[in-house]
Design an enzyme around this catalytic site. Sequence first.
Site, PDB file in Angstrom:
ATOM      1  N   ASP A   3      11.231  43.445  -2.930  1.00 41.82           N
ATOM      2  CA  ASP A   3      10.532  44.511  -3.644  1.00 41.82           C
ATOM      3  C   ASP A   3       9.378  43.906  -4.451  1.00 41.82           C
ATOM      4  O   ASP A   3       9.500  42.802  -4.978  1.00 41.82           O
ATOM      5  CB  ASP A   3      11.505  45.258  -4.573  1.00 41.82           C
ATOM      6  CG  ASP A   3      12.582  46.004  -3.786  1.00 41.82           C
ATOM      7  OD1 ASP A   3      12.379  46.271  -2.587  1.00 41.82           O
ATOM      8  OD2 ASP A   3      13.642  46.304  -4.381  1.00 41.82           O
TER       9      ASP A   3
ATOM     10  N   ARG B 298      23.725  57.802   5.114  1.00 40.81           N
ATOM     11  CA  ARG B 298      23.697  57.049   3.864  1.00 40.81           C
ATOM     12  C   ARG B 298      22.485  57.490   3.048  1.00 40.81           C
ATOM     13  O   ARG B 298      21.413  57.737   3.607  1.00 40.81           O
ATOM     14  CB  ARG B 298      23.604  55.552   4.181  1.00 40.81           C
ATOM     15  CG  ARG B 298      23.559  54.667   2.970  1.00 40.81           C
ATOM     16  CD  ARG B 298      23.688  53.187   3.348  1.00 40.81           C
ATOM     17  NE  ARG B 298      23.682  52.386   2.134  1.00 40.81           N
ATOM     18  CZ  ARG B 298      22.591  52.010   1.486  1.00 40.81           C
ATOM     19  NH1 ARG B 298      21.398  52.318   1.958  1.00 40.81           N
ATOM     20  NH2 ARG B 298      22.686  51.318   0.369  1.00 40.81           N
TER      21      ARG B 298
HETATM   22  O1  LIG Z   1      18.741  51.877   0.715  1.00 45.41           O
HETATM   23  C1  LIG Z   1      18.909  50.800   0.167  1.00 45.41           C
HETATM   24  O2  LIG Z   1      20.022  50.380  -0.142  1.00 45.41           O
HETATM   25  C2  LIG Z   1      17.738  49.902  -0.117  1.00 45.41           C
HETATM   26  C3  LIG Z   1      16.462  50.615  -0.393  1.00 45.41           C
HETATM   27  C4  LIG Z   1      15.351  49.674  -0.662  1.00 45.41           C
HETATM   28  O3  LIG Z   1      15.450  48.508  -0.443  1.00 45.41           O
HETATM   29  C5  LIG Z   1      14.081  50.174  -1.208  1.00 45.41           C
HETATM   30  O4  LIG Z   1      13.924  51.404  -1.375  1.00 45.41           O
HETATM   31  O5  LIG Z   1      13.200  49.326  -1.500  1.00 45.41           O
HETATM   32 FE   LIG Z   2      13.883  47.360  -1.394  1.00 48.14          FE
END
Ligand SMILES: O=C(O)CCC(=O)C(=O)O
Ligand SMILES: [Fe+2]
Length: 375
Positions: free
Chosen positions: A234, A299
């Site tokens: 991120d 999910r």
């Molecule tokens: O859905 C997830 O567990 C990860 C989501 C993710 O990595 C993000 O939104 O940057």
């Molecule tokens: Fe992420």
Amino acid sequence: MPSLSEAFRGHPVYLHQKHHDFNSLQELPDSYAWTQPDDDDHRLTNYPSNNKTKTVVPIIDLNDPNAPNLIGHACKTWGVFQVVNHGIPTSLFSDIQRASLALFSLPLHQKLKAARSPDGVSGYGRARISSFFPKLMWSECFTILDSPLDLFLKLWPQDYAKYCDIVVEYEAAMKKLAAKLMCLMLASLGIPKEDIKWAGPKGEFNGACAALHWNSYPSCPDPDRAMGLAAHTDSTLLTILHQNNVNGLQVLKEGEGWVAVPPLPGGLVINVGDLLHILSNGLYPSVLHRVRVNRTRQRFSVAYLYGPPTNVQISPQVKLVGPTRPVLYRSVTWNEYLGTKAKLFNKALSAVRLSSSINGLFDVNEDKSNDFQVG
Ligand SMILES: O=C(O)CCC(=O)C(=O)O
Ligand SMILES: [Fe+2]
């Protein structure tokens, strides 16, 4: 100072504009097939999934007096941990997950009323990282920057207000928790919060910027060949993630491979992002993570992507630099870094690193990026 939304818009990425109704797909289309039927998992990435490991992502009780040390250790060794006893009522998680379910359950034509514009970030669409991969991901997402009002009016002309209230309440709770986590993480690095000017006198981090990112991973007819969300780090200081009770998130642990991060009732996953990696002078790895999908259960996750004011310079803290630990990164603003990430994706950190040949020794995020292309 550019708002976060302006910062993203200034660094567009180009995404497939065609959207699929996942529920209508009985087979995995080739455009979503990351491996051929006879490939093994090693083709999906060069790292195997680690199914037999006993290693688990650390779980930290925020009421534990030893929390700063535990957080420091988790950040250094994993770049990710889960927190419990964080003070956020479980009803707020139920509310945000209910809103997310309501949104992604809308018919595709309705969701597309709030579609992201080609150069925008807010609204319904594919994950932004999609543009860096030749195959499509088995997921849909919805990003909120600033107020959700305009978007929610398009989705729910009658019910928009109740969903706006949930988002406002959720973001306020996340902002407070993120400031607390920043204080704990800085303490774990031995950095007084006074050293971070934008933290403010009481460490409220009022100038922080954030985005709320809702992800949905529908059940998939051929999960072993599909990818929910490809491996990435991120671009944040930290990310706070709530997942529903369906597995799928995995993190890469050096020497272990991919490790599952199972949902923990009432728990939150905290990721170290690229900017905290820079601020910590490479001590805290920015965790590489991905999401796998499954055949039967949808999910959902909600990620709170948290960073500094977009024009503040983030640089390795002087207290973390010394004769045996040279400065690893040049300073960058979040705005600038988003531009680097939009161009170079998983190589963005290397691009802001100084004299890589010597300093690479210390850099836990050193160029793993090549390992995550499809074969
Ligand atoms: O859905 C997830 O567990 C990860 C989501 C993710 O990595 C993000 O939104 O940057
Ligand atoms: Fe992420």
